[in-house]
Design a protein around this motif. Structure first.
Motif: not given
Lengths: 300, 357
Positions: A195, A300, B48, B53, B80, B82, B84, B86-89, B133, B140, B147
């Motif tokens: 994140l 999450g 990366r 990164l 980027m 990702f 996962s 990497a969404l802001y939950p 979620r 997602r 994004r």
């Protein structure tokens, strides 16, 4: 007979026993004393009727008497200073330390673990320790403040009415710091690294990452830490007898110490119970906030 | 024209571990480049490093002509996606999309409008007020893409973005990502361990192993002319068969030592007696009758998916793919043939491709 046995081992009977045992335990060891305390705050209690249950009920007389004590508002003010000073100090420094230990450096985890020493120590020991640190003529704190040039005169932390409550607050901040840091560290560790990476690529500088990622993601943890901080601060008793004994002239007295003084110094058990019931209401509010904040986990 | 991304002699060390070894790579504007290789090959590290990164130990990294060594990620203007996501939950889809705009101080109304536009291109219009979620994996994935798109960056970096999706969705998203890339005229770098994704999506495929680039080029060039045994085995499914062999005394035949020692025609001349490894693609091998057979194998397990049949030799050294159903079964002895032009030869010791004169 076999039917009853099997209903206990594999059916609803077993569930009932499990619930029953735990509820009986809670009722006997938490519920009854709590209710007894509340009842006592509405009764006239003295040395002669202490060993009976049937005492004259006096309504809110005890509450009125407590509020009309000349030291009541001073103690409320002190309690407020102690609670908010402690929580603010513990939280701000604890959060700073937690963030600091998120940086990778050799022995970071070990050193963080050492901070728990303050939390492990008994309150009376911490109190004695800070008693020495805060001592006016030979204390380390004064020596440092003078050496750095922050003050010219000797500060009598424990006997100056303007400073005494702050002296205990300082000691309590030190005592609760590690606990705050630990809980906040756990919260920080639960935020996925990617994140931060995503936010960094999206153009967030470190302050923006802190305010838009860390703080909102820590909402539940912060709520829990603050609520627990309030509860623990109101429970903090040991430091007062060890450092100031509430003095001088109640200038460092707080509600929890006052309640104890009513009951076990002045033997006015009803007023002691009254003060503790007042605190109970306050802690109850904090507990509700705590439960509420842990229910709203945003993950999450 | 200045290349969009340029790496010169890039090295990366993690302590004693040498993750990237002297990488040179040029990525042209508008191209779709796939970095592919087995896990631990350095492809993610390379991506990366481009994102910033990871820092590179030595060498030069340029984006759009500007040297980027030491420039923090937020100033590189790359986006980027990702693995996962990497969404802001704690943010809705709309806030996730517009996050980068809001950081730049874009007026709220304008940021919202841009988010809606991007949502329309990625098929998220009805989901703008949802939280991550509440979304499925594919949704997602789209938010993560959106994004990136909203920023109109100099390059899109994808880090195995489809590996968390199920197979059918993966095929669909593959096409969506590629068509999005074409529509936006973007420059994309796409990391994957799945050579099919690399082959089907990219204009240019970079095959990596142990921190070095083994070969890069157009997808079909890698398939047709693998530079070494590793690339030959990595590109193509099922994997190329490798048979230890020797060039025959006449220099124009191949003795399949690893497969019972039968001799087949080579169609080119090489130094007699040379130890080589023959690379036979399963899809170029054909089961045939006795007189036209180049060599013979005894069959082991036969697997059929309905559309294709996978035949394995009993010693598992050879796989044959055939589309017609022949009713062959384990234990059958069959004749196999291959067009000599389709035989790849690699040196037995260096494992490099042998280019026949």
């Amino acid at each position: 007979m076999g039917r009853i046995l099997s209903s206990i081992t594999d059916g609803k009977g077993f569930d009932i026993i499990m619930v029953g045992v735990t509820m009986a335990f809670l009722f006997a060891l938490a519920g009854v004393p709590l209710v007894y305390n509340v009842v006592m705050s509405f009764q006239q209690v003295d040395m002669f009727n202490l060993n009976t249950f049937s005492r004259p009920f006096v309504g809110f007389d005890n509450y009125v008497a407590v509020v009309n004590q000349p030291e009541f508002w001073l103690i409320i003010r002190n309690t407020a200073i102690f609670v908010f000073g402690s929580i603010t100090g513990q939280f701000a420094l604890g959060f700073a330390l937690a963030l600091f230990f998120m940086i990778k450096f050799p022995f970071a985890a070990t050193i963080r673990g050492l901070f728990l020493v303050s939390w492990v120590m008994p309150g009376l020991v911490v109190g004695a320790l800070w008693g020495w640190i805060l001592a006016g003529d030979f204390g380390v704190l004064n020596a440092i403040l003078k050496a750095v040039g922050l003050t010219e005169r000797t500060l009598f932390w424990k006997s100056d009415p303007n400073l005494a409550i702050w002296a205990v607050t300082m000691a309590n901040i030190w005592l609760g710091l590690a606990f705050n840091m630990m809980l906040l560290s756990v919260g920080l560790a639960g935020i996925p690294r990617d994140l931060y990476e995503a936010a960094e690529l999206d153009g967030a500088n470190s302050w923006q990452r802190f305010t838009t990622i860390t703080l909102p993601m820590m909402r539940a943890t912060i709520g829990a830490v603050l609520a627990l901080g309030l509860i623990y601060t109101l429970q903090q008793f040991d430091l007062f007898p060890a450092i100031t004994e509430g003095g001088p002239a109640n200038s460092s007295n707080v509600a929890q110490y006052w309640a104890w003084q009513w009951s076990f110094v002045l033997f006015d058990f009803a007023k002691g119970a009254t003060v503790s019931v007042m605190m109970l209401v306050f802690v109850l509010v904090a507990s509700i906030i705590y439960v509420w904040s842990t229910r709203h986990e945003v993950r999450g | 024209m200045t290349p969009q991304i340029e790496l010169q002699n890039v090295d990366k060390h993690y302590g004693a571990f040498h993750a990237l070894k002297d990488i040179d790579l040029v990525i042209e504007k508008g191209s779709f480049v796939a970095l592919v290789g087995p896990s631990g090959c350095g492809k993610s590290t390379l991506l990366r490093s481009i994102a910033g990164l990871e820092s590179i130990t030595s060498g030069t990294l340029k984006i759009a002509g500007n040297t980027m060594n030491g420039v923090p990620p937020r100033k590189r203007d790359v986006a980027m996606v990702f693995q996962s996501y990497a969404l802001y939950p704690h943010m809705t889809v709309e806030k996730n999309l517009s996050y980068s705009l809001r950081l730049k101080g874009t007026p709220r109304e304008q940021a919202r409008k841009r988010a809606e536009e991007v949502a329309a291109t990625t098929g998220l219009t009805n989901l703008l007020s949802r939280y991550p979620r509440q979304l499925s994996g594919g949704q997602r994935q789209r938010v993560a893409m959106g994004r990136a798109i909203i920023r109109d960056p100099k390059a899109f970096l994808f880090d195995e973005p489809l590996s968390n999706l199920d197979a059918s969705l993966r095929v669909q998203m593959r096409k969506e990502i590629r068509s999005l890339h074409d529509r936006l005229g973007a420059t994309s770098v796409y990391v994957t361990h799945d050579q099919i994704e690399a082959m089907t999506m990219a204009d240019h495929v970079v095959v990596m192993r142990d921190g070095i680039i083994e070969q890069h080029g157009k997808p079909l060039d890698l398939y047709d002319f693998p530079a070494n045994r590793f690339v030959g085995g990595f590109i193509g499914t099922p994997a190329m068969n490798f048979i230890e062999s020797t060039i025959g005394a006449d220099g124009a035949t191949l003795m399949l030592d690893g497969l019972g020692g039968e001799t087949i025609a080579l169609g080119r001349k090489l130094e007699p007696g040379r130890a080589v490894v023959a690379g036979l693609r399963p899809e170029f091998l054909r089961v045939t009758d006795e007189e036209s057979a180049s060599f013979h194998v005894e069959l082991g397990p036969v697997e059929s998916t309905g559309s294709v049949n996978y035949l394995s030799s009993i010693d598992q050294k050879l796989t044959i793919v055939q589309s017609e159903r022949t009713g062959l079964k384990a234990g059958d002895r069959v004749g196999v043939t291959i067009d000599p032009k389709l035989i790849h030869l690699f040196d037995a010791s260096t494992e490099q491709r042998i280019v026949s004169a």
